[in-house]
Design an enzyme around this catalytic site. Structure first.
Site, PDB file in Angstrom:
ATOM      1  N   CYS A 123     -38.670 -11.841 -25.725  1.00 56.93           N
ATOM      2  CA  CYS A 123     -37.642 -10.958 -25.171  1.00 56.93           C
ATOM      3  C   CYS A 123     -37.451  -9.818 -26.167  1.00 56.93           C
ATOM      4  O   CYS A 123     -37.151 -10.068 -27.336  1.00 56.93           O
ATOM      5  CB  CYS A 123     -36.342 -11.736 -24.976  1.00 56.93           C
ATOM      6  SG  CYS A 123     -34.926 -10.686 -24.665  1.00 56.93           S
ATOM      7  N   HIS A 140     -38.470  -5.162 -15.573  1.00 56.72           N
ATOM      8  CA  HIS A 140     -38.025  -5.293 -16.964  1.00 56.72           C
ATOM      9  C   HIS A 140     -37.530  -6.725 -17.115  1.00 56.72           C
ATOM     10  O   HIS A 140     -36.644  -7.140 -16.368  1.00 56.72           O
ATOM     11  CB  HIS A 140     -36.870  -4.326 -17.266  1.00 56.72           C
ATOM     12  CG  HIS A 140     -37.298  -2.890 -17.307  1.00 56.72           C
ATOM     13  ND1 HIS A 140     -36.809  -1.958 -16.441  1.00 56.72           N
ATOM     14  CD2 HIS A 140     -38.170  -2.241 -18.114  1.00 56.72           C
ATOM     15  CE1 HIS A 140     -37.364  -0.772 -16.697  1.00 56.72           C
ATOM     16  NE2 HIS A 140     -38.198  -0.922 -17.706  1.00 56.72           N
ATOM     17  N   CYS A 218       0.894  -4.419  -6.049  1.00 57.37           N
ATOM     18  CA  CYS A 218       0.671  -4.722  -4.640  1.00 57.37           C
ATOM     19  C   CYS A 218      -0.824  -4.935  -4.420  1.00 57.37           C
ATOM     20  O   CYS A 218      -1.646  -4.198  -4.934  1.00 57.37           O
ATOM     21  CB  CYS A 218       1.175  -3.586  -3.758  1.00 57.37           C
ATOM     22  SG  CYS A 218       1.089  -3.987  -2.001  1.00 57.37           S
ATOM     23  N   CYS A 237       5.022  -3.880   0.117  1.00 50.73           N
ATOM     24  CA  CYS A 237       5.831  -3.454  -1.031  1.00 50.73           C
ATOM     25  C   CYS A 237       6.691  -2.237  -0.721  1.00 50.73           C
ATOM     26  O   CYS A 237       7.367  -1.714  -1.601  1.00 50.73           O
ATOM     27  CB  CYS A 237       4.936  -3.177  -2.233  1.00 50.73           C
ATOM     28  SG  CYS A 237       3.919  -1.703  -2.044  1.00 50.73           S
ATOM     29  N   HIS A 250       3.154  13.531   1.469  1.00 54.58           N
ATOM     30  CA  HIS A 250       3.595  14.861   1.078  1.00 54.58           C
ATOM     31  C   HIS A 250       3.601  15.907   2.178  1.00 54.58           C
ATOM     32  O   HIS A 250       3.536  17.097   1.888  1.00 54.58           O
ATOM     33  CB  HIS A 250       2.752  15.349  -0.089  1.00 54.58           C
ATOM     34  CG  HIS A 250       1.278  15.124   0.140  1.00 54.58           C
ATOM     35  ND1 HIS A 250       0.601  15.758   1.137  1.00 54.58           N
ATOM     36  CD2 HIS A 250       0.391  14.304  -0.469  1.00 54.58           C
ATOM     37  CE1 HIS A 250      -0.655  15.342   1.120  1.00 54.58           C
ATOM     38  NE2 HIS A 250      -0.817  14.452   0.171  1.00 54.58           N
ATOM     39  N   CYS A 295      26.179  15.156   0.774  1.00 52.71           N
ATOM     40  CA  CYS A 295      25.598  16.413   1.197  1.00 52.71           C
ATOM     41  C   CYS A 295      25.933  17.530   0.221  1.00 52.71           C
ATOM     42  O   CYS A 295      26.595  17.320  -0.782  1.00 52.71           O
ATOM     43  CB  CYS A 295      26.066  16.779   2.596  1.00 52.71           C
ATOM     44  SG  CYS A 295      27.777  17.308   2.656  1.00 52.71           S
ATOM     45  N   CYS A 300      35.957  20.754  -4.251  1.00 48.55           N
ATOM     46  CA  CYS A 300      36.391  20.510  -5.623  1.00 48.55           C
ATOM     47  C   CYS A 300      37.671  19.670  -5.602  1.00 48.55           C
ATOM     48  O   CYS A 300      38.629  19.993  -4.905  1.00 48.55           O
ATOM     49  CB  CYS A 300      36.631  21.832  -6.350  1.00 48.55           C
ATOM     50  SG  CYS A 300      37.228  21.576  -8.032  1.00 48.55           S
TER      51      CYS A 300
END
Lengths: 478, 152
Positions: A123, A140, A218, A237, A250, A295, A300
């Site tokens: 070998c 080989h 997952c 998941c 997206h 939202c 205030c």
């Protein structure tokens, strides 16, 4: 194509129904229901969530077919399929043309056959005399110990389907059965298992119909007809992602845009965060306010002033036609100004879109708590005999819808950021503003829901979803 | 792989000593048979001609399943060799095959000195210079050879 078809169907809905004969109805492989679903949602996408066993079955079916068509062992068929990205048609076509070349391209046979390299039974890798030398098509030959060590080094480096022959300049890849038989002979059961896991992952990632769910830990594999930029919800998941690029879904932006945007955000967001911070001052009394959900219509607590969280303008100016502050008004004189001013303008533009993107992202995160809150609210109302459980279920639906709309809205900002100025951008930003205002109106109402506001809220839900679909239908690139 | 030195390494070392490659000397360290002190002569008709370059070569535990680690110890002006002496050579990375030997690696390094490859650079500045102004780059390489790789 599909876009146009959908519009046509909308306009001529009645006509279409009349025209379809009974025969068409029964022969149509897709029942009518799916058609109408498609009309409703341009984002609809057919996919299956598979377990590991099911994926193995799917891969094995291809392997079996391949074995029959081009007389090779299952292991070689797997290697061939993997190197051809599981495209059976391409393999068959090349097989008909030049079977020899197919095996060379598929890395099963070498481009040039090796000369009788080894002297006797030595070998050349370990320089030991052995009883038998082993190898594959390329001739080989090496000893079992060396093969095993070679496989060990490769597998521990995460290489599986790409493990090559040890011969110098040899292009042949090692078929699965050869690797496994050597590992078995050397009692490497742990390594063998690791190898099988790695090859399986490798097969899945090279398969045009399969995608690993990107959710953490997952194991689900998603199957769909083609790698389209469509929405997939993993039932295991609960991760939502794009089937083409595997990152967060997206629409209406496409995969490249969102990749560019996320890279940009990773570079710039620290500055942006620093600049926009997490708090804003009330425009009237300057008290510092942290927004923890809900939202954009702010009241205030200190001075009672109503204003918009995004532009800090008076809220009374926002209620009517559209939500002014989602429009970025570009300065027309920008080209004439100095480089420094341009850089500042560019940063301002980026921050404008980034702030809105981050704001929706933030709201979405809060929305999870919001859903819990809604559930609690419903429970309280039911226990105090303020309507029945069923009466309040629409609130859950509304919350879910709100989440979906905010999600789409979030991704409209990177899309708009990269859009060129012009009529199309104006239309986009108009529709975006429409959606923004509808979402804010709905969000406001949900927070203040009483028993008889159901009709009103359901009305707003309808409006909001219609606006979302109008935008997606017009601008989603498929 | 535990225990003594693999037969393969012993045989390779013996052959390197008995029939050395012209222009290359590789001697194993006295205390570590996996560590070689290498001296490569600058090939004729190259900017490195007349120089003797010291290298270190180490055979890792996985050798020959993993490539030997080789590094220039002598400073050299070459687009594929960086400041630390690390070499950009395919057979030391993805093109490594267990059937290759120390001998073949050293021959390839010698060949790399004869034919610098600025299109696959490790040291960007040097590669840039090699592309923009080859004559100047060769002059610098010759100067460095004189300064750092000439004995005495």
């Amino acid at each position: 194509m599909e876009e146009r078809k959908i519009k046509k169907m909308d306009d001529n809905e009645m006509e279409e129904c009349d025209m379809g004969s009974d025969e068409d109805y029964y022969n149509d492989p897709d029942p009518d229901v799916t058609h109408t679903d498609n009309d409703k949602d341009p984002e609809s996408f057919e996919y299956k969530i598979l377990e590991v066993v099911e994926v193995e079955m799917l891969l094995n079916t291809s392997v079996e077919t391949m074995c029959k068509t081009i007389d090779v062992s299952p292991s070689l068929a797997k290697l061939l399929l993997h190197n051809y990205s599981w495209n059976t048609q391409k393999i068959e076509a090349e097989y008909r043309q030049n079977p020899e070349q197919l095996l060379i391209n598929g890395k099963i046979k070498p481009s040039k056959i090796a000369k009788g390299v080894s002297r006797k039974n030595e070998c050349i890798v370990c320089a030991q005399e052995v009883d038998t030398l082993l190898g594959v098509e390329c001739r080989h030959r090496f000893c079992e110990t060396c093969w095993c060590q070679h496989f060990e080094v490769q597998i521990l480096n995460g290489v599986s389907t790409a493990i090559g022959c040890m011969g110098t300049d040899c292009t042949v890849l090692m078929p699965e059965d050869f690797v496994l038989s050597i590992l078995r002979c050397r009692n490497q059961s742990k390594l063998s298992q690791q190898y099988q896991e790695l090859t399986f992952r490798s097969y899945v990632s090279n398969h045009p119909e399969l995608l690993y769910c990107p959710g953490p830990n997952c194991t689900a594999v998603i199957q769909a007809k083609a790698k389209e930029a469509k929405r997939v919800d993993c039932k295991k998941c609960k991760t939502t992602f794009c089937f083409k690029c595997g990152i967060d879904y997206h629409a209406p932006a496409d995969c490249d845009t969102i990749k560019k945007w996320l890279i940009k955000c990773a570079d710039d967001s620290e500055t942006a965060n620093y600049i926009s911070a997490h708090t804003k001052d009330c425009p009237k009394c300057q008290v510092c306010i942290e927004k923890d959900g809900g939202c954009n219509h702010m009241k205030c607590k200190k001075c009672g002033h109503d204003f918009c969280w995004m532009c800090l303008g008076d809220w009374s100016a926002h209620g009517s036609e559209y939500y002014e502050c989602s429009k970025y008004k570009e300065n027309p004189n920008i080209a004439n100004e100095s480089e420094h001013a341009q850089a500042r303008e560019a940063l301002k533009k980026y921050l404008f879109y980034f702030e809105r993107w981050a704001n929706h992202d933030n709201s979405l995160r809060k929305e999870k708590d919001k859903m819990k809150e809604i559930a609690k609210q419903i429970e309280e109302k039911v226990t105090t005999k303020d309507g029945t459980w069923i009466d309040w279920q629409y609130l859950n639906k509304a919350g879910e819808l709100l989440r979906r709309c905010r999600y789409t809205l979030q991704y409209t900002y990177p899309y708009a950021y990269y859009m060129l100025k012009g009529a199309r951008k104006e239309l986009f930003e108009y529709q975006q503003a429409q959606l923004e205002s509808a979402v804010e109106a709905l969000s406001y109402d949900i927070e203040r829901a009483v028993l008889d506001s159901r009709g009103d809220i359901e009305n707003k839900m309808d409006v909001v979803e219609k606006r979302r679909l109008t935008l997606v239908r017009e601008f989603l690139v498929t | 792989m535990a225990g003594g030195l693999p037969r393969r390494i012993i045989k390779e070392t013996q052959r390197l000593m008995a029939e050395p490659v012209p222009g290359i000397k590789a001697v194993p360290d006295e205390g570590n048979a996996r560590y070689f002190h290498v001296i490569v002569e600058g090939p004729a008709e190259s900017p490195f001609e007349g120089g003797t370059f010291k290298l270190e070569l180490f055979l890792p535990e996985e050798y020959p399943m993993s490539a030997p680690k080789v590094r220039f110890m002598t400073k050299i002006y070459h687009p594929n060799i960086d400041k630390l002496g690390r070499i950009c050579l395919d057979i030391l990375k993805d093109k490594w095959s267990p059937a290759l030997q120390i001998r073949t690696v050293l021959l390839s390094i010698q060949a790399l000195l004869s034919a610098p490859n600025p299109d696959d650079p490790l040291e960007n500045d040097v590669a840039e210079q090699w592309k923009v102004n080859e004559a100047q780059a060769i002059a610098t390489a010759k100067q460095w050879t004189k300064m750092y790789a000439t004995r005495g």
